[in-house]
Design a protein around this motif. Structure first.
Motif, PDB file in Angstrom:
ATOM      1  N   MET A   1       0.841  -1.180   0.000  1.00 34.75           N
ATOM      2  CA  MET A   1       0.000   0.000   0.000  1.00 34.75           C
ATOM      3  C   MET A   1       0.887   1.243   0.000  1.00 34.75           C
ATOM      4  O   MET A   1       1.746   1.404   0.850  1.00 34.75           O
ATOM      5  CB  MET A   1      -0.912  -0.022   1.222  1.00 34.75           C
ATOM      6  CG  MET A   1      -1.774   1.199   1.342  1.00 34.75           C
ATOM      7  SD  MET A   1      -3.090   1.069   2.555  1.00 34.75           S
ATOM      8  CE  MET A   1      -2.209   1.089   4.071  1.00 34.75           C
ATOM      9  N   ALA A   2       0.669   2.117  -0.965  1.00 34.30           N
ATOM     10  CA  ALA A   2       1.446   3.345  -1.099  1.00 34.30           C
ATOM     11  C   ALA A   2       0.849   4.455  -0.246  1.00 34.30           C
ATOM     12  O   ALA A   2      -0.359   4.520  -0.055  1.00 34.30           O
ATOM     13  CB  ALA A   2       1.474   3.775  -2.551  1.00 34.30           C
ATOM     14  N   ASP A   3       1.721   5.322   0.274  1.00 35.74           N
ATOM     15  CA  ASP A   3       1.245   6.489   1.019  1.00 35.74           C
ATOM     16  C   ASP A   3       0.768   7.581   0.079  1.00 35.74           C
ATOM     17  O   ASP A   3      -0.133   8.341   0.406  1.00 35.74           O
ATOM     18  CB  ASP A   3       2.352   7.051   1.903  1.00 35.74           C
ATOM     19  CG  ASP A   3       2.613   6.179   3.106  1.00 35.74           C
ATOM     20  OD1 ASP A   3       1.739   5.376   3.457  1.00 35.74           O
ATOM     21  OD2 ASP A   3       3.701   6.299   3.687  1.00 35.74           O
ATOM     22  N   ARG A  30      -6.721   2.896  -6.756  1.00 41.42           N
ATOM     23  CA  ARG A  30      -7.423   2.631  -5.491  1.00 41.42           C
ATOM     24  C   ARG A  30      -6.766   1.480  -4.746  1.00 41.42           C
ATOM     25  O   ARG A  30      -6.568   1.549  -3.527  1.00 41.42           O
ATOM     26  CB  ARG A  30      -8.905   2.325  -5.732  1.00 41.42           C
ATOM     27  CG  ARG A  30      -9.736   3.537  -6.098  1.00 41.42           C
ATOM     28  CD  ARG A  30     -11.232   3.307  -5.980  1.00 41.42           C
ATOM     29  NE  ARG A  30     -11.707   2.026  -6.449  1.00 41.42           N
ATOM     30  CZ  ARG A  30     -12.091   1.754  -7.699  1.00 41.42           C
ATOM     31  NH1 ARG A  30     -12.028   2.695  -8.630  1.00 41.42           N
ATOM     32  NH2 ARG A  30     -12.526   0.563  -8.033  1.00 41.42           N
ATOM     33  N   LYS A  31      -6.415   0.418  -5.469  1.00 41.99           N
ATOM     34  CA  LYS A  31      -5.761  -0.728  -4.832  1.00 41.99           C
ATOM     35  C   LYS A  31      -4.390  -0.352  -4.285  1.00 41.99           C
ATOM     36  O   LYS A  31      -4.013  -0.760  -3.187  1.00 41.99           O
ATOM     37  CB  LYS A  31      -5.638  -1.885  -5.817  1.00 41.99           C
ATOM     38  CG  LYS A  31      -6.955  -2.584  -6.069  1.00 41.99           C
ATOM     39  CD  LYS A  31      -6.788  -3.745  -7.010  1.00 41.99           C
ATOM     40  CE  LYS A  31      -8.137  -4.425  -7.278  1.00 41.99           C
ATOM     41  NZ  LYS A  31      -8.010  -5.539  -8.211  1.00 41.99           N
ATOM     42  N   VAL A  35      -7.544   2.086  -0.728  1.00 42.18           N
ATOM     43  CA  VAL A  35      -8.825   2.742  -0.440  1.00 42.18           C
ATOM     44  C   VAL A  35      -9.938   2.095  -1.248  1.00 42.18           C
ATOM     45  O   VAL A  35      -9.691   1.461  -2.274  1.00 42.18           O
ATOM     46  CB  VAL A  35      -8.781   4.261  -0.732  1.00 42.18           C
ATOM     47  CG1 VAL A  35      -7.773   4.949   0.160  1.00 42.18           C
ATOM     48  CG2 VAL A  35      -8.490   4.553  -2.185  1.00 42.18           C
ATOM     49  N   GLU A  36     -11.151   2.254  -0.757  1.00 46.75           N
ATOM     50  CA  GLU A  36     -12.346   1.736  -1.416  1.00 46.75           C
ATOM     51  C   GLU A  36     -13.242   2.910  -1.786  1.00 46.75           C
ATOM     52  O   GLU A  36     -13.053   4.023  -1.299  1.00 46.75           O
ATOM     53  CB  GLU A  36     -13.105   0.808  -0.462  1.00 46.75           C
ATOM     54  CG  GLU A  36     -12.331  -0.421  -0.036  1.00 46.75           C
ATOM     55  CD  GLU A  36     -12.130  -1.405  -1.168  1.00 46.75           C
ATOM     56  OE1 GLU A  36     -13.015  -1.492  -2.033  1.00 46.75           O
ATOM     57  OE2 GLU A  36     -11.091  -2.076  -1.184  1.00 46.75           O
ATOM     58  N   PHE A  54     -14.590   7.835  -5.742  1.00 45.89           N
ATOM     59  CA  PHE A  54     -15.566   7.197  -6.617  1.00 45.89           C
ATOM     60  C   PHE A  54     -14.813   6.476  -7.723  1.00 45.89           C
ATOM     61  O   PHE A  54     -13.649   6.763  -7.994  1.00 45.89           O
ATOM     62  CB  PHE A  54     -16.519   8.235  -7.235  1.00 45.89           C
ATOM     63  CG  PHE A  54     -17.642   8.628  -6.331  1.00 45.89           C
ATOM     64  CD1 PHE A  54     -18.908   8.117  -6.508  1.00 45.89           C
ATOM     65  CD2 PHE A  54     -17.430   9.506  -5.284  1.00 45.89           C
ATOM     66  CE1 PHE A  54     -19.944   8.471  -5.676  1.00 45.89           C
ATOM     67  CE2 PHE A  54     -18.458   9.873  -4.441  1.00 45.89           C
ATOM     68  CZ  PHE A  54     -19.714   9.347  -4.637  1.00 45.89           C
ATOM     69  N   ARG A  55     -15.489   5.527  -8.362  1.00 44.99           N
ATOM     70  CA  ARG A  55     -14.914   4.764  -9.467  1.00 44.99           C
ATOM     71  C   ARG A  55     -14.699   5.657 -10.673  1.00 44.99           C
ATOM     72  O   ARG A  55     -15.529   6.497 -10.994  1.00 44.99           O
ATOM     73  CB  ARG A  55     -15.895   3.681  -9.877  1.00 44.99           C
ATOM     74  CG  ARG A  55     -15.414   2.308  -9.790  1.00 44.99           C
ATOM     75  CD  ARG A  55     -16.413   1.316 -10.294  1.00 44.99           C
ATOM     76  NE  ARG A  55     -17.701   1.909 -10.662  1.00 44.99           N
ATOM     77  CZ  ARG A  55     -18.845   1.288 -10.617  1.00 44.99           C
ATOM     78  NH1 ARG A  55     -18.895   0.049 -10.242  1.00 44.99           N
ATOM     79  NH2 ARG A  55     -19.953   1.883 -10.953  1.00 44.99           N
ATOM     80  N   ALA A  56     -13.595   5.441 -11.386  1.00 46.74           N
ATOM     81  CA  ALA A  56     -13.346   6.138 -12.643  1.00 46.74           C
ATOM     82  C   ALA A  56     -14.187   5.509 -13.748  1.00 46.74           C
ATOM     83  O   ALA A  56     -14.615   4.354 -13.640  1.00 46.74           O
ATOM     84  CB  ALA A  56     -11.867   6.040 -13.016  1.00 46.74           C
ATOM     85  N   THR A  57     -14.425   6.258 -14.792  1.00 45.45           N
ATOM     86  CA  THR A  57     -15.134   5.702 -15.935  1.00 45.45           C
ATOM     87  C   THR A  57     -14.223   4.712 -16.653  1.00 45.45           C
ATOM     88  O   THR A  57     -13.002   4.740 -16.487  1.00 45.45           O
ATOM     89  CB  THR A  57     -15.547   6.812 -16.919  1.00 45.45           C
ATOM     90  OG1 THR A  57     -14.381   7.501 -17.363  1.00 45.45           O
ATOM     91  CG2 THR A  57     -16.520   7.787 -16.274  1.00 45.45           C
TER      92      THR A  57
END
Length: 72
Positions: A1-3, A30-31, A35-36, A54-57
């Motif tokens: 996990m990156a900061d 996100r991964k 984050v979720e 939020f999710r990207a297109t």
């Protein structure tokens, strides 16, 4: 996990999202950040701000783009 991760900023695609504090980022980012959707992230540039994830297109997946409105 990156900061932290460096992303290119792009404007929100829909006028209806302006003022809602949304940041659209792709699945890979996100991964990497751990984050979720719905989590709050800090965005640092000339100034710092917070936004809800939020999710990207589909067209933005894998491009290293974060879509935010001009208010953020």
């Amino acid at each position: 996990m990156a900061d932290s991760i460096v992303l290119r900023v792009a404007k929100a695609q829909h006028q209806s999202e302006v003022g809602l504090g949304r940041a659209r980022i792709d699945t890979q980012t996100r991964k990497a950040l751990g984050v979720e959707q719905g989590d709050i992230i800090e965005i640092v540039g000339k100034r710092s701000t917070a936004a809800k994830v939020f999710r990207a297109t589909q067209e933005d997946e894998g491009k290293g783009v974060i879509r935010i409105d001009g208010i953020l």
